[in-house]
Motif scaffolding. Structure first.
Motif: not given
Lengths: 265, 284, 351
Positions: B249-263
C-alpha cells in the motif's frame, strides 16, 4: 548419564530425540524429496522420481541470475563485514579503555533489533537520500546484520590466545604493522574464517531485508523462492532449495572443521 | 593492556572508527529515520509532524485484532519452545560426544537453512495432500485429507521449528557453566533424578532460558515470512501487515507507526520479564 | 656505568600506589632477582623496565641511554613471559628467528644460522621445525629462552621463569639458566615469588615489599642475615620469636618467656627491651659444643625427611623447629638439650 537413572528415562529420551529429529529435519527432507518428484505438482507421495526440475532451473534465466546476485551479494557482504568487524573485534578484545562495554554493546546491537525494523529504516533512508533500494543497499544491510557475528567469532578466537603475544612481539622489536601482519591477524584467522562462513550464510539466506529493499532488476534466490511460494509453488523451487540446503550442509561441515561446532554453542 | 606508547587510546580508536562510523550511518541512522517517519506526514512536501498514523492504528479494530493475534501466537510459540527446548538442551549436555555432535547438527543445520526454505518444507507437510495428511490417512486416524494451512496451529508448528534452535543454543550456553558435580552432589544428598533436575539444573538454567525465550518471543513477533506463507491473508500478523503497508500500500507513515508499536510493546513485555527472571535466577 | 638503572619510579593503579620512589641499579653481567610476595610491585617494575607500562614519574636507563620515553620495540631488550608467549602459528625456529627478523640487520640465512645456534645452546636443535603445540612445557620454555637470548639483548628480563614447570623440570631449568648466564654473561633481571628460585639463581636478590626495597644483597646475606621480620619470614626456614634483651657488664643476654636465658652475640642493633629474633631451623643442633648457647626442651613431634629430620621442640616457653641431619638427630629421649652458635640468633627490626 548418571547411574541409577529411572528406567523409563532412557526410553523416553530416545523417543523424544527421535521425535525431535523428525520435527527438525522433516521440512528439509520433504523439500529434497519434492525436488526429485516427476510430478509438476507438490503432492505427496511423489508419483515417481526424476531430475527434470534440476534441468529446469539450470535452464532458467531468472534462477541463474538470482543465483549470481545472491552469490555476489554474499561475497561482498563477507568482505565488508570482515573488513569492518575484525579490527573492531581486535580493539574490543585486546585493549582496555573507557566506554568499552558501551561500544561492544553498540557493535552487537544489530542482533537485538528485529531485522524487520532495521529493514524498514534502511528502506526509508535509501528512498529519501538515494535513488531507492539497490544492490549496494542490500550489501550495506547485510553487512550491518553480519558484523556482530564476525565480532563474536573473532573475539572468541582471540580470547583463547595468550594475551602476551602482542607484548612479546613488541619487545622483540616488532613495529605496529609487523605486529598486525605477523602476529595479530594470523591469530584471528580461524575466527575470521568462521565469521566469513556465518556472514556468507546469513546474507545468502536472508529474505527479510531483501524483501523490503526490493530493487528493480535485483532479485536474490530467497526473494525469488518467496515470490514463487506466494503464487505458484512447483518442484523447481524445491530443486533450488535443495541446492541451497546442500550448500548449508557444506558450510556447517566446514564450520565444524575449522572452529568446532561446540564453540558456536 | 598495551601501554608504552604515548597515546594508549590511539590504537583501539583507529581500529574501532571505521566500524562505528559504518554502524552509525547504516544502522542507527535508519532506526532513527523509522522513528521520525512514524511522526511525519507522508507524501506532502515539506513533511509535517503528525500523530495521525498512531491514531489510525489505535482506532482500527482490524489492527487491534492483528495485534492480539500476534502476541497470542508469540506467547504460545515461546511456551512450546521452552517446553521442548529445555529438555533437549539438558539431553545435549549429557550424552556422549558422538550423539552430542549429531544433536547439535540437528539444531544448527535447520537454523542455518533459509527461513523461506524451511517454510516451504512446512507448506509441503501441512498443505492439502501434504505429508501430514497422507501419514494420518495411512494410519487410519482420519479418512479425508486435511490441511493445516491457513490455521493458527499450522503457524505455531512451523514457527516452533524455525525458532527452537535459538532457545536451545542460549540454554546450552548457561547449562555449560553448571559444574556436573553440582547435580551429582544433589543426587548424593538424596534428591531423585527429576528432583535433581528440578532443584539444581532448572534454577541454574534460568538465565539461559530467560534470554532464549526473550529472543524467541522477539523474533516471533517480528517474523512475517512464515506466518504470511502458512497463515495466508486471512490470518495476518503485525509484521505481515507492516510488510503489506511498506511494499504493497506504500503507506510508510502508517507502516513506521505500526513498527514502532511493535517494537515498544515488545520492550514493554521484555523489561518486566527480565526483572522477574533475574530474581528467580539469583544472578550476581 | 650501570647496565640498567631505574630512578625514583612511581606508579599508581587507580588509587593504589604500586611503586614508591623506586631505585635500582644493575651492573653489567649481574643476575638480579626481584623477590617478593604477589602485589609487592615486582611484576609492575619488570613491565615498566620492558616499556609495557608507563611509570607516573621516574627515569629508566638501559645500556647508557635513557629509554623512559622509548616504546618497548626500541629498547633492545628481551623478556621471557611466564606463559612463554610463543607465537602459535610459527615453528620453534621461526619463533627464535623473530627478534632478528624484526631488526632486519642480518640476511635471512644469517638469521636462521643464529637462530639455530641459539636453539642448540638450549639443547633443542633437533626440534627446530616443531610448532609450539607439539612441544612439551619444558621444551616450550627452552624455545622461549632461545628466543630471548638470540638477539644479544642489552638486558634480559624473565617473568617467573620456572613457575609453570613441575618440580623435576624446575631443577633442570635452574641449572640450565645458571649455565647460560655464566656462558653468555647477559645482564639479567628476573621476577619471582619463590625464595628458592631467587637463592639458587641470582647473584643479588632485591627483596621487595609494598612497592619498595625491603633488603638487598647476595643470596647468602639475604638468607643468613635478614634485617627485618618480613625478610626473615619471607625467606623461610626460620624460627621467629621474641626475647627480652638485657645487658650487664658488656654481656648481652636474652630471656625466653619461661625465664631461660641465652647469651647474645654483640651487635650494634641490640638495645635493652623486647626484640624479635630469628633462628634458622638448620642452625639448631642436638649436640651443642662448649661455645654454644643451650637450652633444654622436649621434642613434641618429628617428621623424617630423608637426609634430614624436622623436629618440633618445646623450649623456653615457645616452640622451636629444628632441621638436622637425620644421623645427628636425637630420637630416643623426649627431654633434650638443644643449642646454636650465639651469632645465629639474629635480632630483627620489626617494621
Amino acid at each position: 548419564m548418571i547411574a541409577s537413572t529411572p528406567r523409563l528415562v532412557p526410553f523416553a529420551t530416545a523417543m523424544f530425540l527421535l521425535a525431535m529429529g523428525v520435527f527438525m529435519l522433516l521440512p528439509l527432507l520433504v523439500v529434497i524429496a519434492s525436488s526429485l518428484s516427476s510430478s509438476s505438482f507438490l503432492v505427496f507421495p511423489p508419483p515417481g522420481l526424476s531430475l527434470q526440475w534440476y534441468g529446469e532451473i539450470l535452464g532458467s534465466q531468472a534462477y541463474i541470475e538470482a543465483g549470481w546476485t545472491s552469490l555476489k551479494l554474499a561475497l561482498a557482504t563477507v568482505v565488508l563485514a570482515l573488513t569492518l568487524g575484525t579490527p573492531a573485534a581486535i580493539a574490543l578484545s585486546r585493549f582496555r579503555f573507557r566506554g568499552q562495554a558501551t561500544i561492544a554493546a553498540l557493535f552487537l546491537s544489530p542482533l537485538i533489533l528485529p531485522s524487520l525494523i532495521f529493514a524498514i529504516g534502511l528502506l526509508i533512508v535509501f528512498s529519501r537520500y538515494a535513488t531507492g533500494p539497490s544492490f549496494l543497499g542490500l550489501v550495506i544491510g547485510h553487512t550491518v546484520i553480519t558484523i556482530p557475528y564476525v565480532i563474536r567469532t573473532v573475539s572468541a578466537n582471540l580470547a583463547d590466545l595468550d594475551p602476551h603475544l602482542d607484548e612479546a612481539a613488541r619487545i622483540m622489536g616488532a613495529r605496529w604493522w609487523q605486529r598486525y601482519a605477523l602476529v595479530i591477524l594470523p591469530q584471528c584467522r580461524t575466527g575470521m574464517a568462521a565469521g566469513a562462513f556465518f556472514a556468507f550464510n546469513i546474507s545468502f539466506d536472508d529474505a527479510v531485508i531483501a524483501l523490503f529493499m526490493r530493487a528493480p532488476n535485483v532479485e536474490t534466490l530467497p526473494m525469488r523462492i518467496y515470490s514463487t511460494l506466494e503464487f505458484s509453488p512447483d518442484p523447481s523451487v524445491a530443486a533450488v532449495s535443495t541446492i541451497m540446503i546442500l550448500m548449508t550442509i557444506v558450510l556447517v561441515v566446514m564450520l565444524n572443521r575449522i572452529f568446532g561446532l561446540s564453540k558456536i554453542v | 593492556m598495551s601501554a608504552g606508547s604515548a597515546q594508549p587510546y590511539r590504537e583501539p580508536a583507529i581500529l574501532l572508527t571505521p566500524g562505528l562510523l559504518f554502524l552509525l550511518l547504516a544502522f542507527f541512522f535508519p532506526a532513527l529515520q523509522l522513528l521520525a517517519q512514524s511522526f511525519l506526514t507522508f507524501g506532502t512536501e515539506p513533511a509535517r509532524f503528525t500523530l495521525e498514523h498512531y491514531a489510525k492504528a489505535a482506532v482500527d479494530d482490524f489492527y487491534a485484532g492483528v495485534g492480539v493475534r500476534t502476541f497470542r501466537l508469540a506467547m504460545i510459540i515461546t511456551a512450546l519452545c521452552l517446553l521442548i527446548g529445555f529438555p533437549l538442551a539438558v539431553i545435549i549436555t549429557r550424552v556422549g560426544p558422538a550423539l552430542r555432535t549429531v544433536l547439535i547438527v540437528l539444531i544448527i543445520l535447520p537454523l542455518m537453512t533459509s527461513v523461506v526454505i524451511r517454510t516451504f518444507g512446512w507448506l509441503v507437510i501441512l498443505g492439502p495432500g501434504g505429508v501430514l495428511s497422507w501419514t494420518l490417512q495411512q494410519l487410519g486416524v482420519i479418512d479425508r485429507g486435511i490441511s493445516l494451512m491457513h490455521t493458527e496451529a499450522g503457524i505455531v508448528i512451523a514457527m516452533v521449528q524455525v525458532l527452537l534452535p535459538f532457545l536451545v543454543l542460549t540454554t546450552l550456553g548457561s547449562l555449560g557453566q553448571i559444574p556436573p558435580s553440582l547435580e551429582e552432589a544433589a543426587r548424593v544428598m538424596g534428591a531423585g533424578f527429576f528432583r535433581g533436575i528440578f532443584h539444581v539444573t532448572l534454577p541454574l538454567a534460568v538465565p539461559g532460558l530467560a534470554s532464549g525465550s526473550l529472543l524467541v518471543f522477539a523474533l516471533s513477533i517480528s517474523s512475517f515470512i512464515t506466518p504470511t506463507l502458512v497463515g495466508g491473508v486471512r490470518l495476518q500478523v503485525m509484521a505481515g501487515s507492516i510488510y503489506q503497508q511498506m511494499t504493497g500500500s506504500f503507506d510508510w507513515g502508517f507502516g513506521a507507526a505500526l513498527s514502532m508499536i511493535l517494537l515498544l510493546s515488545t520492550l514493554l513485555l521484555i523489561v518486566p520479564y527480565m526483572v522477574i527472571t533475574s530474581r528467580i535466577g539469583g544472578r550476581k | 656505568m650501570h647496565q640498567m638503572s631505574v630512578r625514583s619510579i612511581v606508579k599508581h593503579f587507580a588509587d593504589l600506589k604500586v611503586l614508591d620512589e623506586f631505585d635500582l641499579d644493575v651492573a653489567k653481567g649481574e643476575f638480579v632477582a626481584l623477590l617478593g610476595p604477589s602485589g609487592c610491585g615486582k611484576s609492575t617494575l619488570l613491565r615498566i623496565i620492558a616499556g609495557l607500562e608507563t611509570p607516573d614519574s621516574g627515569e629508566i636507563h638501559i645500556a647508557g641511554r635513557s629509554v623512559t620515553a622509548l616504546a618497548p620495540e626500541h629498547r633492545n631488550i628481551a623478556l621471557m613471559f611466564q606463559s612463554y608467549a610463543l607465537l602459535p602459528h610459527m615453528s620453534a625456529i621461526e619463533n627464535v628467528r623473530f627478534p632478528l627478523r624484526m631488526r632486519g640487520q642480518l640476511s635471512r640465512a644469517d638469521q636462521l644460522r643464529k637462530a639455530r645456534e641459539a636453539m642448540s645452546l638450549v639443547q633443542l636443535g633437533h626440534l627446530a621445525e616443531r610448532y609450539p603445540r607439539q612441544l612439551s612445557g619444558g621444551q616450550q620454555q627452552r624455545v622461549a629462552l632461545a628466543r630471548s637470548i638470540v638477539g644479544e639483548p642489552d638486558l634480559l628480563l624473565l617473568d617467573e621463569p620456572l613457575s609453570n614447570l613441575d618440580a623435576r623440570l624446575r631443577e633442570e631449568m635452574q641449572i640450565e639458566l645458571k649455565r647460560l648466564h655464566e656462558n653468555l654473561g647477559l645482564t639479567t633481571i628476573f621476577v619471582t615469588h619463590d625464595q628458592n628460585e631467587a637463592l639458587g639463581l641470582a647473584n643479588r636478590i632485591t627483596l621487595m615489599n609494598r612497592g619498595s626495597i625491603e633488603q638487598q644483597g647476595t643470596p647468602e646475606e639475604i638468607y643468613r642475615r635478614p634485617r627485618t621480620v618480613f625478610a626473615a619470614d619471607f625467606l623461610g626456614g626460620a624460627n621467629i620469636f621474641e626475647l627480652e634483651v638485657s645487658e650487664s657488664d658488656g654481656v648481652w643476654s636474652g630471656s625466653f618467656p619461661d625465664g631461660s636465658r641465652v647469651d647474645l652475640a654483640v651487635s650494634s642493633d641490640l638495645e635493652p627491651g623486647k626484640c624479635q629474633f630469628m633462628l634458622r631451623k638448620e642452625a639448631v643442633t642436638f649436640d651443642p659444643e662448649q661455645s654454644m648457647s643451650t637450652i633444654t626442651g622436649t621434642i613434641q613431634t618429628q617428621n623424617y625427611l630423608g637426609g634430614q629430620t624436622r623436629s618440633l621442640i618445646r623450649a623456653g616457653g615457645i616452640e622451636i623447629i629444628a632441621v638436622t641431619d637425620s644421623d645427628k638427630t636425637e630420637t630416643d629421649r623426649i627431654e633434650t638439650q638443644i643449642g646454636w652458635r650465639p651469632d645465629e640468633l639474629i635480632p630483627l627490626q620489626n617494621v
